[in-house]
Design a protein around this motif. Structure first.
Motif, PDB file in Angstrom:
ATOM      1  N   GLY A  98      25.815  36.748  26.452  1.00 20.90           N
ATOM      2  CA  GLY A  98      26.326  35.527  27.064  1.00 20.90           C
ATOM      3  C   GLY A  98      27.812  35.511  27.336  1.00 20.90           C
ATOM      4  O   GLY A  98      28.320  34.594  27.985  1.00 20.90           O
ATOM      5  N   HIS A  99      28.517  36.524  26.845  1.00 18.99           N
ATOM      6  CA  HIS A  99      29.956  36.584  27.082  1.00 18.99           C
ATOM      7  C   HIS A  99      30.227  37.156  28.469  1.00 18.99           C
ATOM      8  O   HIS A  99      29.864  38.281  28.771  1.00 18.99           O
ATOM      9  CB  HIS A  99      30.639  37.440  26.011  1.00 18.99           C
ATOM     10  CG  HIS A  99      30.852  36.705  24.729  1.00 18.99           C
ATOM     11  ND1 HIS A  99      31.675  37.177  23.728  1.00 18.99           N
ATOM     12  CD2 HIS A  99      30.352  35.529  24.286  1.00 18.99           C
ATOM     13  CE1 HIS A  99      31.678  36.318  22.728  1.00 18.99           C
ATOM     14  NE2 HIS A  99      30.872  35.306  23.039  1.00 18.99           N
ATOM     15  N   ALA A 100      30.925  36.360  29.283  1.00 20.73           N
ATOM     16  CA  ALA A 100      31.168  36.766  30.661  1.00 20.73           C
ATOM     17  C   ALA A 100      32.325  37.755  30.790  1.00 20.73           C
ATOM     18  O   ALA A 100      32.366  38.564  31.700  1.00 20.73           O
ATOM     19  CB  ALA A 100      31.445  35.540  31.523  1.00 20.73           C
ATOM     20  N   THR A 101      33.264  37.677  29.866  1.00 22.88           N
ATOM     21  CA  THR A 101      34.480  38.484  29.991  1.00 22.88           C
ATOM     22  C   THR A 101      34.445  39.655  29.009  1.00 22.88           C
ATOM     23  O   THR A 101      34.111  39.473  27.840  1.00 22.88           O
ATOM     24  CB  THR A 101      35.728  37.625  29.738  1.00 22.88           C
ATOM     25  OG1 THR A 101      35.641  36.430  30.507  1.00 22.88           O
ATOM     26  CG2 THR A 101      36.986  38.367  30.159  1.00 22.88           C
ATOM     27  N   LEU A 102      34.791  40.824  29.507  1.00 23.26           N
ATOM     28  CA  LEU A 102      34.796  42.034  28.689  1.00 23.26           C
ATOM     29  C   LEU A 102      36.127  42.741  28.876  1.00 23.26           C
ATOM     30  O   LEU A 102      36.656  42.810  29.992  1.00 23.26           O
ATOM     31  CB  LEU A 102      33.635  42.957  29.093  1.00 23.26           C
ATOM     32  CG  LEU A 102      33.419  44.231  28.275  1.00 23.26           C
ATOM     33  CD1 LEU A 102      31.925  44.564  28.198  1.00 23.26           C
ATOM     34  CD2 LEU A 102      34.177  45.400  28.831  1.00 23.26           C
ATOM     35  N   TYR A 103      36.672  43.252  27.781  1.00 20.66           N
ATOM     36  CA  TYR A 103      37.983  43.895  27.778  1.00 20.66           C
ATOM     37  C   TYR A 103      37.872  45.281  27.151  1.00 20.66           C
ATOM     38  O   TYR A 103      37.141  45.470  26.176  1.00 20.66           O
ATOM     39  CB  TYR A 103      38.982  43.094  26.929  1.00 20.66           C
ATOM     40  CG  TYR A 103      38.999  41.600  27.146  1.00 20.66           C
ATOM     41  CD1 TYR A 103      38.038  40.789  26.548  1.00 20.66           C
ATOM     42  CD2 TYR A 103      40.001  40.993  27.896  1.00 20.66           C
ATOM     43  CE1 TYR A 103      38.055  39.412  26.717  1.00 20.66           C
ATOM     44  CE2 TYR A 103      40.029  39.615  28.066  1.00 20.66           C
ATOM     45  CZ  TYR A 103      39.052  38.840  27.474  1.00 20.66           C
ATOM     46  OH  TYR A 103      39.076  37.465  27.636  1.00 20.66           O
ATOM     47  N   TRP A 104      38.650  46.212  27.674  1.00 20.88           N
ATOM     48  CA  TRP A 104      38.871  47.515  27.033  1.00 20.88           C
ATOM     49  C   TRP A 104      40.339  47.615  26.658  1.00 20.88           C
ATOM     50  O   TRP A 104      41.223  47.371  27.498  1.00 20.88           O
ATOM     51  CB  TRP A 104      38.516  48.669  27.972  1.00 20.88           C
ATOM     52  CG  TRP A 104      37.054  48.942  28.114  1.00 20.88           C
ATOM     53  CD1 TRP A 104      36.234  48.611  29.151  1.00 20.88           C
ATOM     54  CD2 TRP A 104      36.229  49.665  27.183  1.00 20.88           C
ATOM     55  NE1 TRP A 104      34.968  49.059  28.923  1.00 20.88           N
ATOM     56  CE2 TRP A 104      34.928  49.718  27.717  1.00 20.88           C
ATOM     57  CE3 TRP A 104      36.460  50.278  25.946  1.00 20.88           C
ATOM     58  CZ2 TRP A 104      33.854  50.344  27.076  1.00 20.88           C
ATOM     59  CZ3 TRP A 104      35.405  50.906  25.302  1.00 20.88           C
ATOM     60  CH2 TRP A 104      34.120  50.930  25.874  1.00 20.88           C
ATOM     61  N   TYR A 105      40.583  47.945  25.396  1.00 18.60           N
ATOM     62  CA  TYR A 105      41.938  48.125  24.895  1.00 18.60           C
ATOM     63  C   TYR A 105      42.110  49.561  24.373  1.00 18.60           C
ATOM     64  O   TYR A 105      41.168  50.175  23.889  1.00 18.60           O
ATOM     65  CB  TYR A 105      42.229  47.186  23.715  1.00 18.60           C
ATOM     66  CG  TYR A 105      42.366  45.723  24.060  1.00 18.60           C
ATOM     67  CD1 TYR A 105      41.249  44.893  24.104  1.00 18.60           C
ATOM     68  CD2 TYR A 105      43.618  45.169  24.310  1.00 18.60           C
ATOM     69  CE1 TYR A 105      41.377  43.544  24.393  1.00 18.60           C
ATOM     70  CE2 TYR A 105      43.761  43.811  24.598  1.00 18.60           C
ATOM     71  CZ  TYR A 105      42.635  43.010  24.637  1.00 18.60           C
ATOM     72  OH  TYR A 105      42.770  41.668  24.922  1.00 18.60           O
ATOM     73  N   GLN A 106      43.337  50.030  24.442  1.00 23.80           N
ATOM     74  CA  GLN A 106      43.712  51.289  23.811  1.00 23.80           C
ATOM     75  C   GLN A 106      44.663  50.964  22.658  1.00 23.80           C
ATOM     76  O   GLN A 106      45.639  50.234  22.857  1.00 23.80           O
ATOM     77  CB  GLN A 106      44.431  52.200  24.811  1.00 23.80           C
ATOM     78  CG  GLN A 106      44.879  53.536  24.234  1.00 23.80           C
ATOM     79  CD  GLN A 106      45.828  54.281  25.162  1.00 23.80           C
ATOM     80  OE1 GLN A 106      46.899  53.776  25.495  1.00 23.80           O
ATOM     81  NE2 GLN A 106      45.439  55.457  25.609  1.00 23.80           N
ATOM     82  N   GLN A 107      44.370  51.482  21.477  1.00 22.24           N
ATOM     83  CA  GLN A 107      45.241  51.248  20.329  1.00 22.24           C
ATOM     84  C   GLN A 107      45.687  52.589  19.749  1.00 22.24           C
ATOM     85  O   GLN A 107      44.899  53.295  19.112  1.00 22.24           O
ATOM     86  CB  GLN A 107      44.560  50.409  19.261  1.00 22.24           C
ATOM     87  CG  GLN A 107      45.511  50.009  18.124  1.00 22.24           C
ATOM     88  CD  GLN A 107      44.889  49.018  17.147  1.00 22.24           C
ATOM     89  OE1 GLN A 107      43.676  48.971  16.980  1.00 22.24           O
ATOM     90  NE2 GLN A 107      45.729  48.215  16.496  1.00 22.24           N
ATOM     91  N   ILE A 108      46.929  52.910  19.986  1.00 24.95           N
ATOM     92  CA  ILE A 108      47.528  54.116  19.428  1.00 24.95           C
ATOM     93  C   ILE A 108      47.928  53.826  17.990  1.00 24.95           C
ATOM     94  O   ILE A 108      48.324  52.700  17.665  1.00 24.95           O
ATOM     95  CB  ILE A 108      48.734  54.558  20.278  1.00 24.95           C
ATOM     96  CG1 ILE A 108      48.234  55.015  21.648  1.00 24.95           C
ATOM     97  CG2 ILE A 108      49.529  55.658  19.609  1.00 24.95           C
ATOM     98  CD1 ILE A 108      49.328  55.280  22.656  1.00 24.95           C
TER      99      ILE A 108
END
Lengths: 112, 114
Positions: free
Chosen positions: B28-38
């Motif tokens: 049901g979540h419309a928004t999706l994010y990809w993050y990079q964590q160094i």
């Protein structure tokens, strides 16, 4: 650019004391700030959100303040416990209101 | 309620190889994010989807990184070819709406490029 900065040095405190973490931002005040907790090997977990027009927000042993004059948010954990040991991240909303920018996080170590 | 799922949890590759990461957001979540964590840094947003459309990819190195969310649910992030500096944890997060909503993070995929 919209910067958000946290103290990169670890904070070591004794169990039972109050931990205070600092988050400073540059340029305009964001509509709100969010605070997250991150444990090793895990993704961040949302803790609190404080809006620009709110001076203070509380949740159980947690308290967050937002000072638009100082361009700073403080995150307090009262009666700290070893289980509170983690990295705490603050994040600001961008001008368009559609993206979060995270600070580098501050590692908290609570010693028994 | 099931959380955000990611796989694999760990990946080791050599430079110039390709790698792909998978994310299944909260239903049901419309928004999706990809993050990079160094290591030692906070998460840095790479790309944001609203349903199956890209909202922001301004910080995605498009010469080597690509991402898709074809049916507005699952998403994949690909790196081709990988560089040493791509070694990081890749976090996927989702939220019900854009902007003000709380983001829910997956456990991340730790990538090591040798």
């Amino acid at each position: 650019s919209q910067k958000i900065e946290q103290n990169s040095e670890a904070l070591n405190i004794q169990e039972g004391k109050t931990a205070t973490l600092t988050c400073n931002y540059t340029n305009y005040s964001p509509a709100y700030l969010q605070w997250y907790r991150q444990d090793p090997g895990r993704g961040p977990v949302f803790l609190l959100l404080i809006r620009e027009n709110e001076k203070e927000k509380r949740k159980e042993r947690l308290k967050v303040t937002f000072d638009t004059t100082l361009k700073q948010s403080l995150f307090h954990i009262t009666a700290s416990q070893p289980a509170d040991s983690a990295t705490y991240l603050c994040a600001r909303l961008n001008n368009a209101g559609n993206m979060l920018t995270f600070g580098g996080g501050t590692r908290l170590m609570v010693k028994p | 309620e099931a959380g955000v799922a990611q796989s694999p949890r760990y990946k080791i590759i050599e430079k110039r190889q390709s790698v792909a990461f998978w994310c299944n957001p909260i239903s049901g979540h419309a928004t999706l994010y990809w993050y990079q964590q160094i290591l030692g840094q906070g998460p840095k947003l790479l790309i944001q989807f609203q349903n199956n459309g890209v909202v922001d990819d301004s910080q995605l190195p498009k010469d080597r990184f690509s991402a898709e969310r074809l049916k507005g649910v699952d998403s994949t992030l690909k790196i081709q070819p990988a560089k040493l500096e791509d070694s990081a944890v890749y976090l996927c997060a989702s939220s019900m709406r854009r902007g003000a909503d709380t983001q829910y993070f997956g456990p991340g995929t730790r990538l090591t490029v040798l």
